[in-house]
Each structure stands twice: as C-alpha cells, then as structure tokens.
Design a protein around this motif. Structure first.
Motif, PDB file in Angstrom:
ATOM      1  N   VAL A   1       0.983  -1.056   0.384  1.00 11.81           N
ATOM      2  CA  VAL A   1      -0.029  -0.152   0.187  1.00 11.81           C
ATOM      3  C   VAL A   1       0.532   1.311   0.106  1.00 11.81           C
ATOM      4  CG1 VAL A   1      -2.098   1.508   1.124  1.00 11.81           C
ATOM      5  CG2 VAL A   1      -1.780  -0.965   1.264  1.00 11.81           C
ATOM      6  N   SER A   2       0.832   2.099  -1.186  1.00 12.21           N
ATOM      7  CA  SER A   2       1.656   3.646  -1.208  1.00 12.21           C
ATOM      8  C   SER A   2       1.096   4.896  -0.930  1.00 12.21           C
ATOM      9  CB  SER A   2       1.890   3.096  -2.266  1.00 12.21           C
ATOM     10  OG  SER A   2       2.762   3.836  -2.602  1.00 12.21           O
ATOM     11  N   PRO A   3       0.945   4.477   0.030  1.00 12.31           N
ATOM     12  CA  PRO A   3       0.493   6.723   0.315  1.00 12.31           C
ATOM     13  C   PRO A   3       1.117   7.500  -0.047  1.00 12.31           C
ATOM     14  CG  PRO A   3       0.163   4.688   2.389  1.00 12.31           C
ATOM     15  CD  PRO A   3       1.055   4.965   0.959  1.00 12.31           C
ATOM     16  N   GLY A   4      -0.172   8.558  -0.664  1.00 11.27           N
ATOM     17  CA  GLY A   4       0.518  10.011  -0.421  1.00 11.27           C
ATOM     18  C   GLY A   4       0.545  11.169   0.527  1.00 11.27           C
TER      19      GLY A   4
ATOM     20  N   PRO B   1      -6.568  15.519  -7.301  1.00 13.71           N
ATOM     21  CA  PRO B   1      -7.009  15.573  -8.326  1.00 13.71           C
ATOM     22  C   PRO B   1      -8.225  14.945  -7.171  1.00 13.71           C
ATOM     23  CG  PRO B   1      -6.012  13.418  -9.257  1.00 13.71           C
ATOM     24  CD  PRO B   1      -4.945  14.539  -7.607  1.00 13.71           C
ATOM     25  N   LEU B   2      -8.570  14.606  -6.085  1.00 11.52           N
ATOM     26  CA  LEU B   2      -9.942  14.387  -5.605  1.00 11.52           C
ATOM     27  C   LEU B   2      -9.964  15.102  -4.179  1.00 11.52           C
ATOM     28  CD1 LEU B   2      -9.852  10.417  -4.741  1.00 11.52           C
ATOM     29  CD2 LEU B   2     -11.225  11.809  -6.052  1.00 11.52           C
ATOM     30  N   ALA B   3      -8.798  16.388  -4.176  1.00  9.30           N
ATOM     31  CA  ALA B   3      -8.456  18.037  -3.771  1.00  9.30           C
ATOM     32  C   ALA B   3      -8.990  17.522  -1.969  1.00  9.30           C
ATOM     33  CB  ALA B   3      -9.959  18.282  -3.914  1.00  9.30           C
ATOM     34  N   ARG B   4      -8.989  16.158  -0.899  1.00 15.76           N
ATOM     35  CA  ARG B   4      -8.009  16.195  -0.256  1.00 15.76           C
ATOM     36  C   ARG B   4      -7.004  16.060  -0.049  1.00 15.76           C
ATOM     37  NH1 ARG B   4     -10.011  11.873   2.152  1.00 15.76           N
ATOM     38  NH2 ARG B   4     -11.422  10.197   1.117  1.00 15.76           N
ATOM     39  N   LEU B   5      -6.815  15.977   2.079  1.00 13.03           N
ATOM     40  CA  LEU B   5      -5.330  14.919   2.529  1.00 13.03           C
ATOM     41  C   LEU B   5      -6.346  13.536   3.022  1.00 13.03           C
ATOM     42  CD1 LEU B   5      -2.064  15.509   2.970  1.00 13.03           C
ATOM     43  CD2 LEU B   5      -3.628  16.454   5.466  1.00 13.03           C
TER      44      LEU B   5
ATOM     45  N   SER C   1      -3.395   8.228  -3.352  1.00 19.29           N
ATOM     46  CA  SER C   1      -2.453   9.342  -3.447  1.00 19.29           C
ATOM     47  C   SER C   1      -3.647  10.393  -3.390  1.00 19.29           C
ATOM     48  CB  SER C   1      -0.920   9.305  -3.971  1.00 19.29           C
ATOM     49  OG  SER C   1      -1.702   9.357  -5.194  1.00 19.29           O
ATOM     50  N   GLY C   2      -5.273   9.355  -4.223  1.00 21.08           N
ATOM     51  CA  GLY C   2      -6.201  11.335  -4.158  1.00 21.08           C
ATOM     52  C   GLY C   2      -5.915  11.391  -5.832  1.00 21.08           C
TER      53      GLY C   2
END
Length: 257
Positions: free
Chosen positions: A182-185, A218-222, A251-252
């Motif tokens: 799993v690779s989060p931003g 693109p999903l505009a949130r943390l 990563s949204g």
C-alpha cells in the motif's frame, strides 16, 4: 449474496502489525479487531504505551537492532505460532534537507529505519507465515517513491528499495505467502509533523505546503488513516487472493500508474 462479500480477513485470523502505534498502524489494528481478528501490536519501546488497548498481544522491540528483531519474532511465535497476516507500517522520513546537507549518519538512520528494518522483520517472520494455508503480507511504502519530493532523497530511496525487496521476496515465497504494497501519499497523521514518538507537538510545522500539495490532488483533500486501512484489509483478505507483488496507490489521484 450471503450477507455481502467480506473483503477483510476472516474472523479469528492471526495478524501481526509492526508500527502499530503510528496513526495508520493503530487504525489498522483497531479495524482488524473489529473484524474479530487476533492482533499482535508491535512497535518501539518508547511508543508501545500508545498501542491500541484492543490488541490481544503487545510486543516492544527496536527495529534498528537485529537481535531485538529476532527476540521480537521469538516472542511473537510464543503467542502466535503461525501468522495468517503481517503488516509492516514502520518508517520515518527525517528532516527535509538538500542532498549536500545529509550526513552519512543521517542517511544511514533513514535507510536503517525503513528499508533495513522491513527487510529484517520480513526475514524474521517469514517462517511463521509459511504453512499449509496462504498467508498475506502488506508492506506500507510511500508515493514519494513514485513522486519524489526534493529534500527527502534517503527516504525516497529507502521506500523505492522496499518495493524492489518485497517483490523479490514475493517471488521467492509464493504461492504460500503473498506480499503486496500500500503506497499512500500524504496522510493526516502525526507523521506529517515528525511522526508519533518523534514529536509530541501537534503544532509543529508540516513537512510541506498544504495548499500547494492539495492543488495537485484530483480528489482535493488530504488522506486520513482510514483511506489506507481499507486497502490494507483488502490485501490481507480473500478478495485479493490472486494478487502478489502489486502496489495500491492511495494518493487521491496524484499518482496514476
């Protein structure tokens, strides 16, 4: 369908979470407990008091010390002679610095606390995962390995190396053990201000400019911890049974690969 298809691990699954006291790790532990799994929470001695109280077992260790890792594995084996799942969510990025300012000691600390720690933990615990049933491992990496940020060269290298190491081991231990990533931003946890156990100040400066970062999402949130937990439980569970060596980017939409 019967009650809705369950993507989380089966009730009664025995799962160890290394890095269980961090924002992501603690959420993973809590959600696994809700899914009726037996969970061992593992983390640094100085952080273990923050382990979720719902964990069935709590084990302290020093991930920089090979002998401590081996003792942790022995202690874990005494309460869980076999593992159905393993999550390694440990790591830290260090301070943001130009490459010319990184000392050898600081570089070694980042590599040791990320790539070396995960490699040694995986080496120590593979024997508990190799049994007649299929076990699943989830390694938490970082999208900094795919969208490198200036000032974090050792961390970027360690997280990229983690994926290469894990994919190599995934080929080695298949088909009885699956290893995915799993690779989060950026995730809204204490890690963004230095990591749990490294600063108790919730007002410490963020690692980056939040407005500038969100302009690229693109999903505009943390992200929040739950955004990472869901994919992790999926990779531990039966819905991902034909996956190994794969990377889920959380990563949204910042990274689309």
């Amino acid at each position: 369908m019967n009650d809705a298809y369950k993507l989380a691990p089966a009730a009664g699954s025995k799962i160890a979470v290394i890095g269980a006291c961090g924002g992501i790790g603690s959420d993973i532990v809590q959600k696994l407990v809700v899914a009726d799994c037996e969970v061992a929470a593992i983390d640094l001695e100085k952080s273990i008091h923050e382990a979720p109280s719902t964990a069935a077992h709590v084990i302290a260790f020093d991930g920089r010390d090979e002998n401590s890792i081996d003792r942790m594995a022995q202690q874990l084996e005494s309460v869980m002679p076999r593992l159905d799942g393993l999550v390694i969510a440990s790591g830290f990025a260090g301070q943001r610095m130009p490459i010319g300012d990184w000392s050898v000691e600081a570089i070694d600390e980042i590599v040791s606390g990320n790539l070396r720690l995960m490699t040694l933990c995986l080496r120590a615990l593979v024997p508990l995962l190799q049994h007649e049933d299929t076990a699943s491992v989830v390694l938490i990496t970082s999208d900094m390995a795919y969208i490198p940020q200036p000032g974090y060269a050792p961390y970027v290298a360690a997280k990229a190396g983690l994926v290469a190491m894990g994919q190599s081991v995934a080929r080695e231990v298949a088909p009885n053990v699956r290893i995915n990533f799993v690779s989060p931003g950026a995730v809204d946890t204490p890690f963004l201000r230095g990591g749990r156990g490294r600063t108790a100040d919730p007002h410490a400066p963020l690692r980056f400019d939040m407005d500038e970062y969100l302009e690229k999402i693109p999903l505009a949130r943390l992200a929040v911890a739950e955004d990472v937990t869901g994919p992790t439980l999926f990779l531990l569970g039966p819905g991902s049974s034909y996956m190994t060596g794969n990377i889920l980017h959380i990563s949204g939409g910042a990274f689309m690969g």
